[in-house]
Write a protein that holds these residues in place. Structure first.
Motif, short mmCIF file in Angstrom:
data_model
loop_
_atom_site.label_atom_id
_atom_site.label_comp_id
_atom_site.label_asym_id
_atom_site.label_seq_id
_atom_site.Cartn_x
_atom_site.Cartn_y
_atom_site.Cartn_z
N ALA A 162 21.23 20.63 -7.89
CA ALA A 162 21.70 20.00 -6.67
C ALA A 162 22.09 18.55 -6.95
O ALA A 162 21.68 17.97 -7.95
CB ALA A 162 20.59 20.04 -5.61
N PRO A 163 22.91 17.97 -6.05
CA PRO A 163 23.23 16.55 -6.21
C PRO A 163 21.95 15.71 -6.20
O PRO A 163 20.98 16.05 -5.54
CB PRO A 163 24.11 16.25 -4.98
N ALA A 164 21.96 14.62 -6.93
CA ALA A 164 20.77 13.78 -7.05
C ALA A 164 20.45 13.12 -5.71
O ALA A 164 21.24 12.32 -5.21
CB ALA A 164 21.00 12.72 -8.11
N PRO A 165 19.30 13.44 -5.11
CA PRO A 165 18.90 12.75 -3.89
C PRO A 165 18.36 11.37 -4.21
O PRO A 165 18.01 11.07 -5.34
CB PRO A 165 17.80 13.66 -3.32
N VAL A 166 18.31 10.53 -3.20
CA VAL A 166 17.85 9.16 -3.38
C VAL A 166 16.51 8.97 -2.68
O VAL A 166 16.33 9.37 -1.54
CB VAL A 166 18.88 8.16 -2.81
N SER A 167 15.55 8.37 -3.40
CA SER A 167 14.24 8.11 -2.81
C SER A 167 14.17 6.67 -2.32
O SER A 167 14.62 5.75 -2.99
CB SER A 167 13.14 8.35 -3.85
N THR A 168 13.59 6.50 -1.14
CA THR A 168 13.40 5.15 -0.57
C THR A 168 11.92 4.77 -0.51
O THR A 168 11.57 3.81 0.17
CB THR A 168 14.00 5.08 0.85
N VAL A 169 11.09 5.51 -1.22
CA VAL A 169 9.64 5.29 -1.10
C VAL A 169 9.25 3.86 -1.46
O VAL A 169 8.56 3.18 -0.69
CB VAL A 169 8.86 6.28 -2.00
N THR A 170 9.69 3.37 -2.62
CA THR A 170 9.28 2.03 -3.05
C THR A 170 9.73 0.97 -2.06
O THR A 170 8.97 0.08 -1.68
CB THR A 170 9.83 1.74 -4.45
N ALA A 171 10.99 1.05 -1.63
CA ALA A 171 11.50 0.07 -0.67
C ALA A 171 10.74 0.13 0.65
O ALA A 171 10.42 -0.92 1.25
CB ALA A 171 12.99 0.31 -0.43
N ASP A 172 10.42 1.33 1.10
CA ASP A 172 9.69 1.47 2.36
C ASP A 172 8.29 0.90 2.25
O ASP A 172 7.80 0.23 3.16
CB ASP A 172 9.63 2.95 2.77
N LEU A 173 7.61 1.18 1.13
CA LEU A 173 6.26 0.65 0.95
C LEU A 173 6.29 -0.87 0.87
O LEU A 173 5.40 -1.56 1.40
CB LEU A 173 5.62 1.24 -0.31
N LEU A 174 7.29 -1.41 0.20
CA LEU A 174 7.41 -2.86 0.08
C LEU A 174 7.55 -3.52 1.45
O LEU A 174 6.96 -4.56 1.71
CB LEU A 174 8.63 -3.19 -0.80
N LYS A 175 8.32 -2.88 2.33
CA LYS A 175 8.51 -3.44 3.67
C LYS A 175 7.28 -3.23 4.55
O LYS A 175 6.97 -4.04 5.42
CB LYS A 175 9.72 -2.78 4.35
N ASP A 176 6.59 -2.12 4.33
CA ASP A 176 5.55 -1.68 5.26
C ASP A 176 4.19 -2.32 5.01
O ASP A 176 3.39 -2.48 5.92
CB ASP A 176 5.42 -0.15 5.17
N MET A 177 3.89 -2.70 3.77
CA MET A 177 2.52 -3.11 3.43
C MET A 177 2.35 -4.62 3.52
O MET A 177 3.13 -5.38 2.93
CB MET A 177 2.16 -2.61 2.03
N GLU A 223 0.15 -8.18 2.89
CA GLU A 223 -0.61 -8.68 1.74
C GLU A 223 -2.08 -8.31 1.85
O GLU A 223 -2.75 -8.06 0.84
CB GLU A 223 -0.44 -10.20 1.63
N ALA A 224 -2.60 -8.26 3.07
CA ALA A 224 -4.00 -7.89 3.27
C ALA A 224 -4.23 -6.43 2.85
O ALA A 224 -5.24 -6.11 2.21
CB ALA A 224 -4.41 -8.09 4.73
N GLN A 225 -3.29 -5.55 3.21
CA GLN A 225 -3.40 -4.14 2.82
C GLN A 225 -3.28 -3.99 1.30
O GLN A 225 -4.02 -3.21 0.69
CB GLN A 225 -2.32 -3.32 3.51
N ILE A 226 -2.37 -4.74 0.72
CA ILE A 226 -2.20 -4.69 -0.73
C ILE A 226 -3.47 -5.13 -1.44
O ILE A 226 -3.92 -4.50 -2.39
CB ILE A 226 -0.99 -5.55 -1.15
N LYS A 227 -4.05 -6.21 -0.95
CA LYS A 227 -5.29 -6.72 -1.57
C LYS A 227 -6.43 -5.72 -1.41
O LYS A 227 -7.22 -5.51 -2.33
CB LYS A 227 -5.69 -8.05 -0.95
N GLN A 228 -6.51 -5.07 -0.23
CA GLN A 228 -7.58 -4.09 0.00
C GLN A 228 -7.48 -2.94 -1.00
O GLN A 228 -8.49 -2.54 -1.60
CB GLN A 228 -7.48 -3.54 1.42
N ILE A 229 -6.28 -2.43 -1.21
CA ILE A 229 -6.09 -1.33 -2.14
C ILE A 229 -6.29 -1.80 -3.58
O ILE A 229 -6.89 -1.10 -4.41
CB ILE A 229 -4.71 -0.68 -1.95
#
Length: 358
Positions: A62-77, A79-85
């Motif tokens: 199939a044609p190569a699909p595009v993932s937006t996971v990294t960009a979405d996580l970058l926008k969504d998280m 600094e407090a959540q990042i530090k907790q994890i």
């Protein structure tokens, strides 16, 4: 192995050429299934067992699909959540565990399909996975690193929460990954992918140009020599696994300095291994066709021009249990090939090359 056991956080990311794998996983992911008995080879629902078969294989290109996971996580998280994890994944001595029942096979398959939708179609849970008890029936206790599942079947929302959590873990792990000096190499990533595609085409008559291909440079083996590992699989392979469809993947290891093809393997998760009993092993030992088949693969498909000075079966005790026949072919300069053939149809599973002096 019990297919009901599952990783809650096992997602592999290739980030900047570095392979990152979350260490925070629920025990017991299935990466193969050992099939008992000595009956004829039939199709099974194992994953991923080794392939090579006369069974028609569905072709998924199939044609190569595009993932937006990294960009979405970058926008969504935040600094407090990042530090907790980040603090969570750096706690010493954590061992993952499950409280209550294990995930079922049906839930595994649903999760696989949902994961591709999460990666490629932007499907997200309505709420994040709770990180302590008392908020929902499905949660992870980050103090004890224990996953809790309900006795009932989990909903799509709950499975998506688990998927989302695993990707957050890997995102933070990759973000904070320690930069290491680049490994010495004479073969570029693009060249490694080209060489891998050629090897797969020669040995298995397969075209990987429309498959998802990832390359990783790492130090392999006791001698720590840099090597490229190149893996090609259909896009949305998790969906195909979840739908229990048959497909093939290819894994190639290349010496990063010489360009030698060290290992070219085909993987077909739908094929069942047929262990070799004592009677069959005795027949194989007297059957020259196995050595003849391996010799033809090395000379005609691989295109080897050096003289083969010795041929023999190798690793028979272990390979009999795996339903494989390995033929080692020694060349005039001390190099060797090992062709691993499936029992009983002699289909090639992998070809391994060992340079002289290694």
């Amino acid at each position: 192995m019990n297919k009901k056991k599952w990783y809650a956080g096992a997602v592999v990311l290739f980030s900047g050429g570095v392979l990152t794998l979350s260490a925070f996983v629920v025990p017991g992911i299935v990466n193969s299934r050992v099939i008992a008995g000595n009956g004829p080879a039939v199709q099974a629902k194992a994953q991923p067992a080794a392939g090579g078969s006369a069974i028609p294989v569905l072709k998924f290109e199939a044609p190569a699909p595009v993932s937006t996971v990294t960009a979405d996580l970058l926008k969504d998280m935040s600094e407090a959540q990042i530090k907790q994890i980040y603090d969570y994944i750096n706690k010493p001595g954590l061992e993952p565990g499950i409280s209550g029942r294990e995930i079922t096979e049906a839930e595994i398959n649903r999760r696989l399909v949902l994961e591709d939708q999460y990666v490629y179609e932007g499907l997200r849970p309505e709420q994040p996975l709770p990180l302590k008890a008392g908020q929902a029936e499905v949660y992870v206790d980050i103090e004890t690193h224990t996953y809790t599942y309900p006795e009932r079947t989990m909903t799509d929302e709950e499975l998506l929460q688990l998927i989302d959590w695993s990707y957050r873990l890997n995102y933070i792990a990759a973000r904070h990954n320690v930069t290491v000096p680049p490994l010495a190499q004479d073969i570029s990533e693009a060249e490694a992918k080209r060489l891998a595609a050629e090897s797969v085409n020669k040995l298995f008559d397969a075209d990987v140009s429309k498959l998802k291909t990832k390359a990783l440079l790492a130090e392999l083996g006791a001698d720590k020599q840099p090597a490229w590992t190149v893996h090609s699989a259909p896009y949305k392979a998790a969906t195909l696994r979840g739908q229990e469809k048959e497909f093939q993947e290819y894994h190639v290891i290349i010496d990063a300095k010489t360009g030698d093809m060290l290992d070219t393997t085909v993987i077909n998760g739908a094929l069942k291994r047929t262990p070799i009993d004592d009677a069959a092993a005795n027949r194989i030992a007297k059957d020259a066709s196995w050595i003849h088949k391996a010799t033809q693969i090395v000379m005609n498909k691989q295109g080897e021009k050096r003289t083969i000075v010795k041929a023999s079966l190798t690793g028979t005790e272990n390979n009999n249990k795996r339903g494989m026949v390995a033929v080692k072919l020694l060349l005039e300069d001390g190099s060797s090939y090992t062709a691993e053939l499936r029992y009983p149809n002699q289909a090639l599973r992998c070809l391994i090359y060992e340079p002289a002096g290694k």
